[in-house]
Design a protein around this motif. Structure first.
Motif, PDB file in Angstrom:
ATOM      1  N   MET A  20       0.822  -1.527   0.145  1.00  0.00           N
ATOM      2  CA  MET A  20      -0.348  -0.085  -0.171  1.00  0.00           C
ATOM      3  C   MET A  20       0.458   1.245  -0.098  1.00  0.00           C
ATOM      4  O   MET A  20       1.775   1.678   0.824  1.00  0.00           O
ATOM      5  N   THR A  70      -4.416  -9.293   3.730  1.00  0.00           N
ATOM      6  CA  THR A  70      -4.855  -7.348   4.278  1.00  0.00           C
ATOM      7  C   THR A  70      -5.710  -7.401   5.921  1.00  0.00           C
ATOM      8  O   THR A  70      -5.660  -6.572   6.563  1.00  0.00           O
ATOM      9  N   LEU A  82     -12.562  -0.833   1.166  1.00  0.00           N
ATOM     10  CA  LEU A  82     -10.972  -0.759   0.468  1.00  0.00           C
ATOM     11  C   LEU A  82     -11.133  -1.779  -0.582  1.00  0.00           C
ATOM     12  O   LEU A  82     -11.594  -3.044  -0.573  1.00  0.00           O
ATOM     13  N   GLN A 140      -9.163  -4.075  -3.384  1.00  0.00           N
ATOM     14  CA  GLN A 140      -8.033  -4.416  -3.727  1.00  0.00           C
ATOM     15  C   GLN A 140      -8.015  -5.690  -4.509  1.00  0.00           C
ATOM     16  O   GLN A 140      -8.710  -7.031  -5.699  1.00  0.00           O
ATOM     17  N   TYR A 197      -4.437  -0.679  -4.709  1.00  0.00           N
ATOM     18  CA  TYR A 197      -5.539  -0.640  -3.911  1.00  0.00           C
ATOM     19  C   TYR A 197      -6.568   0.981  -3.990  1.00  0.00           C
ATOM     20  O   TYR A 197      -5.839   1.414  -4.613  1.00  0.00           O
TER      21      TYR A 197
END
Length: 568
Positions: free
Chosen positions: A300, A332, A447, A449, A506
């Protein structure tokens, strides 16, 4: 009887005194991960030979000087090079079906049990230094590196034509399951997969062939296929190792194989599936050492990481992570929980299945067959006074509703959804039946990803992409030409793929007041994305472009993983 401490043994042998032992112990506190013997040698108090002698005394094993030992060829044939390297051992002698191996890490007693299972013979340990073991492996295996092709050659040259029958005879299957070449082949496949940090091993039966494929860095690679007639024997061997019923071939079965490889615990989750031409097997490799549960290591960027850290430290609300299967969502979330895991915080998770156990966190496995669903577990978790909660996945309205209620009553809830990007997670919650006012009141951030493959650092090469390739990035050609582009030529380190390892991209959407207004107005996913971008959200495609420009991944990888993105 309690194990004597290595430091005390060094004192008893007269190699150091008590004051020096205290100095070594103080130095060890400043060197996490280093054992006391390494620290003592580094400080110059003892030699490696003296530490080896003390280890032998501690574990009741003899000392072997590999530099002065001659090892017979028949002993070397028992242990493939891959196994010797992974377990940090060197086979020394064979007497009365007892194999003596020199170990660089005698404290790793579990590896002896693994070797017994792999080789089906009694194993006796002896102690040698890491330098001597490495040198012996390089010396003795230099001209005799055995590959999977060699093992399959042994199987193919078998004269017993009766073993080529397509039918399934249980008696002969039992016999074949214990055959040395079958074990050697399977051992080598598993060890190579673990060494290459693969995530899955696939054994697939077809009408005329039996395929072995390994998934590494998200991509399947095919190994040399063994003879088709050995499919039943190989599958049966896996089932024996996983404690499954080898006589049951009509129903799916699930089990696990526990290994201790090179001092690290590795779990193989085994799933057997009946197919038209036999049983297919997938072994999921869960190696804790491969997955670094650390937010600083998941790729990240600094700005996104800072925002993410501030969100996971909030006292209540819902934090959602979205993406397809295999996009790193679990890693994550585990990394976030690992960072929050302290003595003052009660964390409880509900997972299907539990992939990695984390010290200090209560983890509950989901089992729908007996009514232990995400929703039921979540209700029970709330009665255990948690501060943070992880729900493996929000699959239905019932789970979503309880997650919302948990957030409203002062808990921070982490969970996952299967959506393409962050804004569409809002749409998914609405489709499940969660009212817009509850979404705006509880969801703190979403989030999204993906995982893209890293360019191999050994063979990274600069190149000038064609206009057609650059146009796929949806950037003006003049802008794109200002940057340097790289790809991997392919080398031994990356198995000629040009890639080694993966890195995350991300898209973090923090729910601001403007986004709350858009959700409350039941705006579409595209409209929410537009608002989020004005609030500073970096899209998946933009995050991917940054990795390309930093020379970490390729245009092909980012286009493949973010094909639906639109960055006008």
């Amino acid at each position: 009887m309690a194990q004597r401490k290595l430091g005390q043994i060094l004192v008893d042998l007269g190699y150091i005194n008590d004051d020096q032992l205290w100095d070594i112990l103080e130095e060890q506190k400043q060197s996490p991960g280093q054992v006391i013997g390494q620290v003592a040698v580094r400080m110059g108090f003892v030699t490696q030979a003296q530490v080896t002698e003390a280890l032998a005394e501690q574990w009741g094993m003899p000392v072997i000087n590999l530099e002065e030992t001659n090892i017979a060829p028949n002993v070397l044939e028992l242990v493939p090079q891959a196994m010797a390297e992974v377990y940090k051992i060197m086979p020394v002698s064979l007497k009365n079906n007892v194999l003596t191996v020199a170990m660089a890490e005698p404290q790793n007693v579990a590896s002896l049990d693994d070797l017994r299972n792999f080789l089906s013979m009694e194993i006796r340990g002896a102690v040698s230094s890491q330098v001597e073991v490495d040198a012996a492996i390089a010396r003795y295996y230099a001209d005799r590196e055995e590959s999977i092709e060699d093992v399959i050659g042994e199987l193919t040259s078998d004269d017993d034509q009766e073993k080529r029958i397509r039918g399934y005879d249980l008696a002969s299957s039992d016999e074949m399951t214990d055959a040395a070449p079958i074990k050697k082949l399977l051992n080598m496949v598993m060890l190579l997969a673990i060494r290459d940090q693969a995530s899955d091993i696939h054994l697939e039966p077809f009408e005329d062939e039996f395929k072995i494929r390994v998934r590494a860095d998200g991509v399947l690679y095919e190994m040399v296929p063994p003879p088709r007639h050995l499919a039943n024997a190989i599958v049966s061997r896996v089932k024996v190792m996983a404690n499954l019923d080898i006589a049951e071939r009509r129903l799916p079965q699930d089990g696990r194989i526990e290994l201790n490889v090179g001092g690290n615990s590795v779990d193989l989750r085994v799933s057997v599936l009946p197919t038209l031409f036999g049983e297919a097997v997938v072994m999921r490799v869960l190696d804790r050492t491969v997955v670094a549960l650390d937010l600083n290591k998941i790729g990240m960027d600094a700005v996104t990481l800072s925002r993410f850290r501030s969100i996971i430290k909030r006292p209540n609300g819902i934090m959602l992570v979205t993406g397809p299967t295999g996009s790193g969502k679990t890693t994550t979330l585990y990394s976030a929980l690992n960072e929050l895991n302290d003595i003052e915080t009660k964390i409880i998770t509900s997972e299907d299945p539990i992939e990695y156990d984390i010290e200090g966190i209560i983890q509950v496995p989901v089992n729908p067959d007996v009514g232990v669903t995400f929703a039921n577990v979540l209700r029970a978790i709330l009665r255990h006074d948690p501060d943070k909660i992880l729900v493996g996945e929000i699959r239905d309205y019932e789970t979503a509703e309880i997650a919302v209620q948990s957030a409203l009553t002062g808990h921070l809830v982490f969970s996952t959804l299967h959506t393409n990007d962050a804004p569409s997670a809002v749409t998914r919650l609405r489709d499940m039946g969660v009212p817009a006012f509850l979404i705006t009141a509880t969801v703190e951030a979403i989030l999204a990803q993906r995982l893209v493959r890293r360019i191999c650092s050994e063979c990274r090469t600069q190149f000038d992409p064609s206009d057609e390739l650059l146009l796929e990035l949806q950037l003006p050609l003049d802008t794109a030409r200002k940057y340097k582009f790289y790809y991997g030529k392919g080398c031994a380190r990356c198995n000629n793929s040009g890639y080694k390892g993966r890195i995350g991209i991300y898209e973090l959407m923090t729910i601001t007041d403007e986004i709350r207004d858009a959700i409350a107005a039941e705006a579409s996913g595209d409209d929410i994305r537009d608002v989020a971008r004005t609030q500073g959200m970096t899209t998946l495609r933009e995050a991917g472009l940054k990795l390309i420009f930093d020379g970490l991944t390729t245009i092909d990888e980012v286009v493949r993983e973010t094909v639906m993105e639109d960055i006008d």
